[in-house]
Write an enzyme that holds these catalytic residues in place. Structure first.
Site, PDB file in Angstrom:
ATOM      1  N   ASN A   1       0.846  -1.201   0.000  1.00 31.03           N
ATOM      2  CA  ASN A   1       0.000   0.000   0.000  1.00 31.03           C
ATOM      3  C   ASN A   1       0.878   1.247   0.000  1.00 31.03           C
ATOM      4  O   ASN A   1       2.096   1.149   0.013  1.00 31.03           O
ATOM      5  CB  ASN A   1      -0.952  -0.021   1.207  1.00 31.03           C
ATOM      6  CG  ASN A   1      -0.182  -0.148   2.503  1.00 31.03           C
ATOM      7  OD1 ASN A   1       0.584   0.731   2.872  1.00 31.03           O
ATOM      8  ND2 ASN A   1      -0.362  -1.275   3.188  1.00 31.03           N
TER       9      ASN A   1
ATOM     10  N   ASP B   1      -3.823  -6.466   4.770  1.00 28.49           N
ATOM     11  CA  ASP B   1      -4.771  -7.376   5.419  1.00 28.49           C
ATOM     12  C   ASP B   1      -4.742  -8.775   4.797  1.00 28.49           C
ATOM     13  O   ASP B   1      -5.130  -9.750   5.423  1.00 28.49           O
ATOM     14  CB  ASP B   1      -6.193  -6.810   5.321  1.00 28.49           C
ATOM     15  CG  ASP B   1      -6.361  -5.583   6.211  1.00 28.49           C
ATOM     16  OD1 ASP B   1      -5.785  -5.584   7.313  1.00 28.49           O
ATOM     17  OD2 ASP B   1      -7.050  -4.628   5.794  1.00 28.49           O
TER      18      ASP B   1
ATOM     19  N   LYS C   1       9.204 -16.045 -11.684  1.00 34.24           N
ATOM     20  CA  LYS C   1       8.211 -15.039 -12.081  1.00 34.24           C
ATOM     21  C   LYS C   1       7.023 -15.749 -12.730  1.00 34.24           C
ATOM     22  O   LYS C   1       7.221 -16.531 -13.672  1.00 34.24           O
ATOM     23  CB  LYS C   1       8.846 -14.054 -13.063  1.00 34.24           C
ATOM     24  CG  LYS C   1       7.908 -12.912 -13.414  1.00 34.24           C
ATOM     25  CD  LYS C   1       8.579 -11.896 -14.311  1.00 34.24           C
ATOM     26  CE  LYS C   1       7.544 -10.883 -14.781  1.00 34.24           C
ATOM     27  NZ  LYS C   1       7.665 -10.534 -16.155  1.00 34.24           N
TER      28      LYS C   1
ATOM     29  N   PRO D   1      -2.571 -12.128   9.833  1.00 30.35           N
ATOM     30  CA  PRO D   1      -2.950 -11.910  11.240  1.00 30.35           C
ATOM     31  C   PRO D   1      -3.111 -10.418  11.480  1.00 30.35           C
ATOM     32  O   PRO D   1      -2.480  -9.606  10.807  1.00 30.35           O
ATOM     33  CB  PRO D   1      -1.745 -12.454  12.017  1.00 30.35           C
ATOM     34  CG  PRO D   1      -0.603 -12.414  11.055  1.00 30.35           C
ATOM     35  CD  PRO D   1      -1.203 -12.636   9.696  1.00 30.35           C
ATOM     36  N   ASP D   2      -3.965 -10.046  12.438  1.00 25.78           N
ATOM     37  CA  ASP D   2      -4.050  -8.644  12.852  1.00 25.78           C
ATOM     38  C   ASP D   2      -2.994  -8.458  13.933  1.00 25.78           C
ATOM     39  O   ASP D   2      -3.135  -8.941  15.063  1.00 25.78           O
ATOM     40  CB  ASP D   2      -5.458  -8.333  13.376  1.00 25.78           C
ATOM     41  CG  ASP D   2      -5.638  -6.846  13.590  1.00 25.78           C
ATOM     42  OD1 ASP D   2      -4.848  -6.253  14.349  1.00 25.78           O
ATOM     43  OD2 ASP D   2      -6.547  -6.259  12.972  1.00 25.78           O
TER      44      ASP D   2
ATOM     45  N   PHE E   1      -4.223   3.037  15.007  1.00 29.10           N
ATOM     46  CA  PHE E   1      -4.594   4.038  14.009  1.00 29.10           C
ATOM     47  C   PHE E   1      -5.770   3.486  13.209  1.00 29.10           C
ATOM     48  O   PHE E   1      -5.919   2.266  13.097  1.00 29.10           O
ATOM     49  CB  PHE E   1      -3.414   4.347  13.073  1.00 29.10           C
ATOM     50  CG  PHE E   1      -2.490   5.391  13.646  1.00 29.10           C
ATOM     51  CD1 PHE E   1      -1.642   5.090  14.708  1.00 29.10           C
ATOM     52  CD2 PHE E   1      -2.488   6.685  13.147  1.00 29.10           C
ATOM     53  CE1 PHE E   1      -0.816   6.048  15.259  1.00 29.10           C
ATOM     54  CE2 PHE E   1      -1.659   7.658  13.690  1.00 29.10           C
ATOM     55  CZ  PHE E   1      -0.818   7.341  14.739  1.00 29.10           C
TER      56      PHE E   1
ATOM     57  N   LYS F   1     -13.564   0.456  15.646  1.00 24.79           N
ATOM     58  CA  LYS F   1     -12.245  -0.196  15.732  1.00 24.79           C
ATOM     59  C   LYS F   1     -11.649  -0.092  17.134  1.00 24.79           C
ATOM     60  O   LYS F   1     -11.028  -1.024  17.630  1.00 24.79           O
ATOM     61  CB  LYS F   1     -11.269   0.467  14.744  1.00 24.79           C
ATOM     62  CG  LYS F   1     -11.071  -0.357  13.490  1.00 24.79           C
ATOM     63  CD  LYS F   1     -10.202   0.334  12.482  1.00 24.79           C
ATOM     64  CE  LYS F   1     -10.767   0.053  11.095  1.00 24.79           C
ATOM     65  NZ  LYS F   1     -10.078   0.744  10.035  1.00 24.79           N
TER      66      LYS F   1
ATOM     67  N   LYS G   1     -10.899  -3.634  18.813  1.00 25.53           N
ATOM     68  CA  LYS G   1      -9.493  -3.995  19.049  1.00 25.53           C
ATOM     69  C   LYS G   1      -9.069  -3.776  20.506  1.00 25.53           C
ATOM     70  O   LYS G   1      -7.911  -3.938  20.848  1.00 25.53           O
ATOM     71  CB  LYS G   1      -8.593  -3.228  18.077  1.00 25.53           C
ATOM     72  CG  LYS G   1      -8.937  -3.483  16.603  1.00 25.53           C
ATOM     73  CD  LYS G   1      -7.788  -3.298  15.647  1.00 25.53           C
ATOM     74  CE  LYS G   1      -8.245  -3.590  14.218  1.00 25.53           C
ATOM     75  NZ  LYS G   1      -7.168  -3.745  13.245  1.00 25.53           N
TER      76      LYS G   1
HETATM   77  N1  CTP Z   1      -3.533  -3.465  12.033  1.00 25.11           N
HETATM   78  C1  CTP Z   1      -2.651  -4.486  12.341  1.00 25.11           C
HETATM   79  N2  CTP Z   1      -2.652  -5.629  11.598  1.00 25.11           N
HETATM   80  C2  CTP Z   1      -3.490  -5.782  10.562  1.00 25.11           C
HETATM   81  C3  CTP Z   1      -4.381  -4.745  10.224  1.00 25.11           C
HETATM   82  C4  CTP Z   1      -4.385  -3.593  10.978  1.00 25.11           C
HETATM   83  O1  CTP Z   1      -1.879  -4.329  13.274  1.00 25.11           O
HETATM   84  N3  CTP Z   1      -3.447  -6.902   9.864  1.00 25.11           N
HETATM   85  C5  CTP Z   1      -3.563  -2.269  12.868  1.00 25.11           C
HETATM   86  C6  CTP Z   1      -3.080  -1.001  12.189  1.00 25.11           C
HETATM   87  O2  CTP Z   1      -1.699  -0.800  12.423  1.00 25.11           O
HETATM   88  C7  CTP Z   1      -3.929   0.077  12.859  1.00 25.11           C
HETATM   89  C8  CTP Z   1      -5.226  -0.636  13.173  1.00 25.11           C
HETATM   90  O3  CTP Z   1      -4.906  -2.022  13.207  1.00 25.11           O
HETATM   91  O4  CTP Z   1      -3.381   0.486  14.072  1.00 25.11           O
HETATM   92  C9  CTP Z   1      -6.351  -0.398  12.220  1.00 25.11           C
HETATM   93  O5  CTP Z   1      -5.916  -0.606  10.903  1.00 25.11           O
HETATM   94  P1  CTP Z   1      -6.864  -0.343   9.661  1.00 25.11           P
HETATM   95  O6  CTP Z   1      -6.130  -0.714   8.410  1.00 25.11           O
HETATM   96  O7  CTP Z   1      -7.465   1.034   9.752  1.00 25.11           O
HETATM   97  O8  CTP Z   1      -8.077  -1.315   9.933  1.00 25.11           O
HETATM   98  P2  CTP Z   1      -8.302  -2.841   9.650  1.00 25.11           P
HETATM   99  O9  CTP Z   1      -8.277  -3.553  10.966  1.00 25.11           O
HETATM  100  O10 CTP Z   1      -7.399  -3.350   8.595  1.00 25.11           O
HETATM  101  O11 CTP Z   1      -9.831  -2.808   9.170  1.00 25.11           O
HETATM  102  P3  CTP Z   1     -10.429  -2.356   7.747  1.00 25.11           P
HETATM  103  O12 CTP Z   1      -9.375  -2.643   6.708  1.00 25.11           O
HETATM  104  O13 CTP Z   1     -11.641  -3.170   7.615  1.00 25.11           O
HETATM  105  O14 CTP Z   1     -10.735  -0.877   7.865  1.00 25.11           O
END
Ligand code: CTP
Length: 400
Positions: free
Chosen positions: A213, A282, A292, A308-309, A327, A341, A345
């Site tokens: 991203n 994600d 390739k 994983p989150d 964030f 969120k 979280k």
């Molecule tokens: N985050 C994380 N690991 C992931 C996704 C998110 O640690 N796999 C953390 C980000 O660093 C941020 C927070 O979770 O602090 C929210 O991230 P964001 O991208 O806004 O949300 P998502 O949980 O990915 O939800 P969505 O994409 O549905 O908005």
């Protein structure tokens, strides 16, 4: 309130034309009480609200008012004043002075000293809520916050001298003094261990391609810089960026979400503050091709599996007292999505921003939402200024 870092500092207080000028008297007393050497510059308009004599009496020094003053130039002219200052504080900063500072004008003594000094500069705006809300003022504040070593003290919301209620009231003198003290050395995180994630992750598909991203890492690196300044031991777990890490910070470079999780997990149990500023991908490709993938053999769809989150997983491993900051990068509906969120979280603080206004930019407009107190909307400001506000809030939460 620990203002000990003000002791023996040369503080140059600039006062511009605002009814809030009377609060500058209290601010000056606070600086002196904590051992600072003080000098005062007043604009022409400021003198309509408070007399130079009052400020002279309080500061113990003659007040500086004119850019062209033969007597002053032979004693302490604008260049000497600019050099004398360890910090220039402009409180209150009216809409008019903000416009001059933003435009680099040097038409009066205060704006000339602002331009001439190499010391850090703290600007505390104060004005009627409509004037504060105007695009022109917000643009000026954003511009000023981007200048090197220049910080904004966010005005407060509340009853205004003009009889209206809204945002634009000068921050309390105690708060401005705290921000001044923070410039020199806030020990607010002394001895604390802070773990920060930053930047994007890259999820490889084959030898040549990856999913990622637009995150630049600037916000996470700014947070690391301010946390180090505040005395913390900082570990920065970062995806690929072009950012310069601060000195005295332990940098762990990773590429994938899985690697970010593993690096953070190793340190989680001894962490006092966890800040997840990374834009973690994600999803990752289901499989990795060591070569390739050829155009002809590429399927119409790309099988993905969920990453994983990192934030959710690390929170499970943190000590009970740890402060958890996330964030929220949103395309729309910032407040509602960030609030959801924050709860989902299990965070103490979430810093919401709109992707279009923050990704890869030097500045940011953050809405801070808390688990246990009312939200704070920060003005658009440099990521370094925003990081200072976030670290200040985090330090306070850690004390509770
Ligand atoms: N985050 C994380 N690991 C992931 C996704 C998110 O640690 N796999 C953390 C980000 O660093 C941020 C927070 O979770 O602090 C929210 O991230 P964001 O991208 O806004 O949300 P998502 O949980 O990915 O939800 P969505 O994409 O549905 O908005």
């Amino acid at each position: 309130m620990n203002l000990s870092s003000l002791s023996n500092r040369n503080l140059l207080l600039g006062i511009s034309g605002s009814i809030a000028a009377y609060k500058a008297c209290e601010l000056l007393r606070l600086y002196q009480k904590h051992g600072a050497n003080t000098r005062v510059i007043m604009t022409k308009q400021a003198q309509e609200f408070v007399t130079p004599l009052t400020m002279q009496g309080l500061s113990g020094n003659e007040v500086h008012t004119d850019l062209v003053d033969y007597k002053a130039e032979s004693a302490m002219g604008h260049i000497q004043l600019a050099r004398w200052a360890d910090c220039l504080i402009i409180a209150p900063a009216s809409a008019a002075i903000l416009a001059r500072l933003a435009g680099g004008e040097a038409s009066d003594l205060l704006s000339a000293v602002f331009l001439a000094t190499t010391a850090p500069r703290l600007v505390a705006p104060a004005m009627n809520k409509e004037m504060w809300a105007k695009q022109a003022t917000q643009k000026n504040v954003t511009q000023i916050s981007k200048f090197k070593d220049t910080y904004i003290v966010q005005p407060e919301s509340g009853w205004q001298a003009c009889g209206e209620i809204g945002e634009g009231r000068l921050a309390e003198p105690t708060q401005i003094a705290e921000n001044t003290s923070a410039i020199f050395k806030s020990n607010s995180l002394a001895g604390r261990k802070v773990l920060i994630t930053a930047g994007p992750t890259q999820e490889p598909l084959d030898q040549a391609r990856f999913i990622s991203n637009y995150s630049s890492g600037k916000m996470g690196y700014a947070l690391a810089r301010i946390a180090v300044e505040a005395g913390a031991k900082v570990t920065l777990v970062s995806g690929p960026t072009n950012c310069e890490p601060p000195d005295n910070c332990s940098l762990v470079k990773i590429e994938t979400a899985q690697e970010m999780l593993e690096a953070c997990a190793k340190r989680a149990s001894v962490t006092d503050v966890f800040i997840a500023a990374a834009a973690v991908a994600d999803w990752r490709p289901q499989s990795y091709d060591a070569n390739k993938i050829k155009k002809a053999s590429m399927a119409n769809t790309l099988p993905l599996i969920e990453n994983p989150d990192v934030l959710i997983e690390i929170i499970k491993l943190l000590p009970k007292h740890a402060v958890k900051v996330g964030f929220a990068a949103e395309a729309t509906n910032l407040k509602a999505s960030a609030t959801a969120k924050l709860k989902r979280k299990k965070l103490d603080v979430i810093c919401g921003n709109l992707i279009g206004e923050s990704f890869a930019k030097d500045d940011n407009k953050i809405l801070m939402l808390f688990a246990n107190k009312p939200a704070k909307q920060l003005a658009r400001m440099s990521k370094l200024s925003a990081a200072r506000q976030i670290i200040k809030e985090v330090s306070q939460l850690l004390k509770n």
